[in-house]
Enzyme design. Sequence first.
Site, PDB file in Angstrom:
ATOM      1  N   ASP A  60      30.832  45.851  84.641  1.00 13.35           N
ATOM      2  CA  ASP A  60      29.992  46.171  85.791  1.00 13.35           C
ATOM      3  C   ASP A  60      28.779  46.956  85.310  1.00 13.35           C
ATOM      4  O   ASP A  60      28.904  47.820  84.450  1.00 13.35           O
ATOM      5  CB  ASP A  60      30.809  47.006  86.793  1.00 13.35           C
ATOM      6  CG  ASP A  60      30.003  47.420  88.000  1.00 13.35           C
ATOM      7  OD1 ASP A  60      28.987  46.744  88.302  1.00 13.35           O
ATOM      8  OD2 ASP A  60      30.377  48.418  88.655  1.00 13.35           O
ATOM      9  N   ASP A 113      29.208  41.910  86.420  1.00 12.02           N
ATOM     10  CA  ASP A 113      27.987  41.180  86.774  1.00 12.02           C
ATOM     11  C   ASP A 113      27.253  40.693  85.526  1.00 12.02           C
ATOM     12  O   ASP A 113      27.692  40.941  84.400  1.00 12.02           O
ATOM     13  CB  ASP A 113      27.084  42.053  87.659  1.00 12.02           C
ATOM     14  CG  ASP A 113      26.945  43.467  87.100  1.00 12.02           C
ATOM     15  OD1 ASP A 113      26.675  43.593  85.890  1.00 12.02           O
ATOM     16  OD2 ASP A 113      27.128  44.441  87.871  1.00 12.02           O
ATOM     17  N   ASP A 118      30.895  27.013  84.833  1.00 16.80           N
ATOM     18  CA  ASP A 118      32.028  26.340  85.445  1.00 16.80           C
ATOM     19  C   ASP A 118      31.458  25.441  86.540  1.00 16.80           C
ATOM     20  O   ASP A 118      30.657  25.903  87.348  1.00 16.80           O
ATOM     21  CB  ASP A 118      32.932  27.415  86.070  1.00 16.80           C
ATOM     22  CG  ASP A 118      34.392  27.085  85.995  1.00 16.80           C
ATOM     23  OD1 ASP A 118      34.741  25.943  86.324  1.00 16.80           O
ATOM     24  OD2 ASP A 118      35.183  27.966  85.629  1.00 16.80           O
ATOM     25  N   ASP A 135      35.909  21.838  86.515  1.00 21.97           N
ATOM     26  CA  ASP A 135      37.083  22.259  87.281  1.00 21.97           C
ATOM     27  C   ASP A 135      37.860  21.034  87.775  1.00 21.97           C
ATOM     28  O   ASP A 135      37.259  20.093  88.305  1.00 21.97           O
ATOM     29  CB  ASP A 135      36.574  23.088  88.474  1.00 21.97           C
ATOM     30  CG  ASP A 135      37.661  23.838  89.199  1.00 21.97           C
ATOM     31  OD1 ASP A 135      38.383  24.619  88.566  1.00 21.97           O
ATOM     32  OD2 ASP A 135      37.777  23.655  90.435  1.00 21.97           O
ATOM     33  N   GLU A 163      39.036  20.387  82.836  1.00 20.91           N
ATOM     34  CA  GLU A 163      40.338  20.972  83.151  1.00 20.91           C
ATOM     35  C   GLU A 163      41.200  19.835  83.687  1.00 20.91           C
ATOM     36  O   GLU A 163      40.933  19.317  84.766  1.00 20.91           O
ATOM     37  CB  GLU A 163      40.210  22.076  84.211  1.00 20.91           C
ATOM     38  CG  GLU A 163      41.554  22.706  84.528  1.00 20.91           C
ATOM     39  CD  GLU A 163      41.625  23.431  85.877  1.00 20.91           C
ATOM     40  OE1 GLU A 163      42.533  24.243  86.054  1.00 20.91           O
ATOM     41  OE2 GLU A 163      40.779  23.160  86.763  1.00 20.91           O
ATOM     42  N   HIS A 165      42.429  32.154  83.541  1.00 21.46           N
ATOM     43  CA  HIS A 165      42.394  33.017  84.723  1.00 21.46           C
ATOM     44  C   HIS A 165      43.383  32.608  85.806  1.00 21.46           C
ATOM     45  O   HIS A 165      43.461  33.270  86.832  1.00 21.46           O
ATOM     46  CB  HIS A 165      40.973  33.000  85.292  1.00 21.46           C
ATOM     47  CG  HIS A 165      40.597  31.643  85.815  1.00 21.46           C
ATOM     48  ND1 HIS A 165      40.509  30.535  84.994  1.00 21.46           N
ATOM     49  CD2 HIS A 165      40.332  31.202  87.066  1.00 21.46           C
ATOM     50  CE1 HIS A 165      40.194  29.481  85.730  1.00 21.46           C
ATOM     51  NE2 HIS A 165      40.082  29.867  86.988  1.00 21.46           N
ATOM     52  N   ASP A 166      44.083  31.516  85.614  1.00 25.34           N
ATOM     53  CA  ASP A 166      45.013  31.047  86.647  1.00 25.34           C
ATOM     54  C   ASP A 166      46.474  31.369  86.322  1.00 25.34           C
ATOM     55  O   ASP A 166      47.339  31.208  87.173  1.00 25.34           O
ATOM     56  CB  ASP A 166      44.894  29.524  86.817  1.00 25.34           C
ATOM     57  CG  ASP A 166      43.591  29.130  87.478  1.00 25.34           C
ATOM     58  OD1 ASP A 166      43.093  29.900  88.316  1.00 25.34           O
ATOM     59  OD2 ASP A 166      43.081  28.038  87.162  1.00 25.34           O
TER      60      ASP A 166
HETATM   61  C1  GLC Z   1      40.932  25.361  89.209  1.00 24.57           C
HETATM   62  C2  GLC Z   1      40.527  26.790  88.931  1.00 24.57           C
HETATM   63  C3  GLC Z   1      41.188  27.695  89.912  1.00 24.57           C
HETATM   64  C4  GLC Z   1      40.771  27.307  91.306  1.00 24.57           C
HETATM   65  C5  GLC Z   1      41.024  25.820  91.547  1.00 24.57           C
HETATM   66  C6  GLC Z   1      40.311  25.367  92.771  1.00 24.57           C
HETATM   67  O1  GLC Z   1      42.274  25.136  88.977  1.00 24.57           O
HETATM   68  O2  GLC Z   1      40.821  27.109  87.603  1.00 24.57           O
HETATM   69  O3  GLC Z   1      40.907  29.060  89.682  1.00 24.57           O
HETATM   70  O4  GLC Z   1      41.486  28.064  92.249  1.00 24.57           O
HETATM   71  O5  GLC Z   1      40.556  25.024  90.496  1.00 24.57           O
HETATM   72  O6  GLC Z   1      38.928  25.344  92.549  1.00 24.57           O
HETATM   73 CA    CA Z   2      28.317  44.997  89.673  1.00 20.65          CA
END
Ligand code: GLC
Ligand code: CA
Length: 539
Positions: A27, A35, A104, A206, A263, A328-329
């Site tokens: 941040d 950010d 992304d 994605d 992905e 991140h998932d």
């Molecule tokens: C992908 C992303 C995830 C998101 C999903 C819907 O799996 O990695 O974080 O919630 O797509 O966009």
């Molecule tokens: Ca910030």
Amino acid sequence: MNMKTGESWIWWKHGVIYHIYPWSFQDSNGDGIGDIRGIISRLGYLKALGIDGIWISPMYKSPMVDFGYDVSNYREIDPVFGTMEDFLELIDKAHEQGIRVILDMILNHTSDQHPWFIESASSRDNPKRNWYIWKDGKKKERPPNNWKSPVGGNAWRYDATTGQHYLHSFFEEQPDLNWRDAELPGVFFDEMKFWLDLGVDGFRLDVINMIAKDKKFRDNPLVLGIPAFQKHLYTRNRKRSIAIAAMIRQLTDSYENRTTIGEIYAPPPGDAKTAARYLAKGKEGIHLAFDFSLIFSIWNAHSYFKCINTWYKNLPDGGWPCNVLSNHDLFRSIDRFPLRTNREEKAKVASTMLLTLKGTPFLYYGEEIGMHNTRIPKRQIRDPLGKRYWPVFTGRDKARTPMQWTKEPNAGFTTGIPWLPLNRDIRSRSVRQQEGDPASLLNHYRNLIKLRKTSEALQRGSWNPVTNGQQGILTYFRNTDDERILVILNFTGRYKSFSLHEHTYGKILFSTHRNTEEFMYFQNMQIGPYEATVCLVSE
Ligand code: GLC
Ligand code: CA
């Protein structure tokens, strides 16, 4: 030899890529949310780590129902992360440091607040009606078919204004785009060109394998006859999705040096075969694909061997693998290794594997200092999945907590109130503390990345397994014509003996247990518990 000046050094093949979750990296203005200016201020850190490219989770304008994976304007930066000027500065400064920037791209759906959807929903004969997937219900309000969302529940929502249902593979605030429409792909590609023209180096795509759905909207077959469990036969991996991936390849190839990473969303144990279908045979597919199998593997040398072997075997000619342990998932890798014992040692073995395998390594921010999953109290949960399923599933926030830079309160991440609580271990786990400790995980990553950069074999050599992990140790060569590297990984807490017959000795380049520069003889070796050693074979 400096590999980077070598003619055929290709950043997305031979470099190392770092995944930033922008909410949590740094941040800069005290609002508690990471950010763009924060990322800029940490480019020096990434450079020192040896990173060649960053993939940043979405920063477009968004109502943030799914933390940016619900986009309401693909050409704007959400004010929470800064301005377009900040972003352009990030590209410039990153490029000055030799770091490429990957965005992304969310193709499957937009936010329900996107002007396209608002128009599309306004009437049945709106020109953008067919940009989304609208269908009549079976009986007006009954969904058109049995498709379910991986986030739970029905994938259709009835809209009373026009009396039809729209498809949302994820949350209902994320209506699916219609990639079978004649106009939509071209319109969407213009959004991508917008960023390519600004100098963005590529996209992570994605859920690219979900974007096209069955033309006839057939019901998915059920698993064990249970409606909530279905085989996603008609909602994933349709030929059209693969064709669109190829169109995206064409688009990015019309620019220089760009890349795409798909992905390929598949439930455990992941699916190398399917991921490989999206990859380039010649140039008909995307550059890279995540197959997820290493992420889903259990802690066992043979299981890892099988994942790697299957992945490589399925690659099309000319296809290039990439490898990843965390994102991140899912839970952070260090906490997936079972029994919660020797986690640090296991993290060192796993990362040595990641950074010596054939294929582009992807690191998830904080992995390099061994950041753990954080238990988030119910009232502080932000992820909609966690809110929906608590306490059965507490969501994805646990792997999204702020980066731990220093041991100060809030770990140098923010001067304000962090959007998610920090892990309780900040006093004992931070970048600052690990920088000063030669045996730290951070220095382990740095040294390995440095080694990878000086070794042609590690960057582009073939992968030749010696053992298949059944005895608990995984050993393989990485070979080029001029260089032969041996990697030895002991996944167990016990000593293991190992002999190599066709070679006598080598020089230790990297080891968790041995001195580098010393020689190692390959007969009757005793490999220590959780030892990871990399040798240059001499004879
Ligand atoms: C992908 C992303 C995830 C998101 C999903 C819907 O799996 O990695 O974080 O919630 O797509 O966009
Ligand atoms: Ca910030």
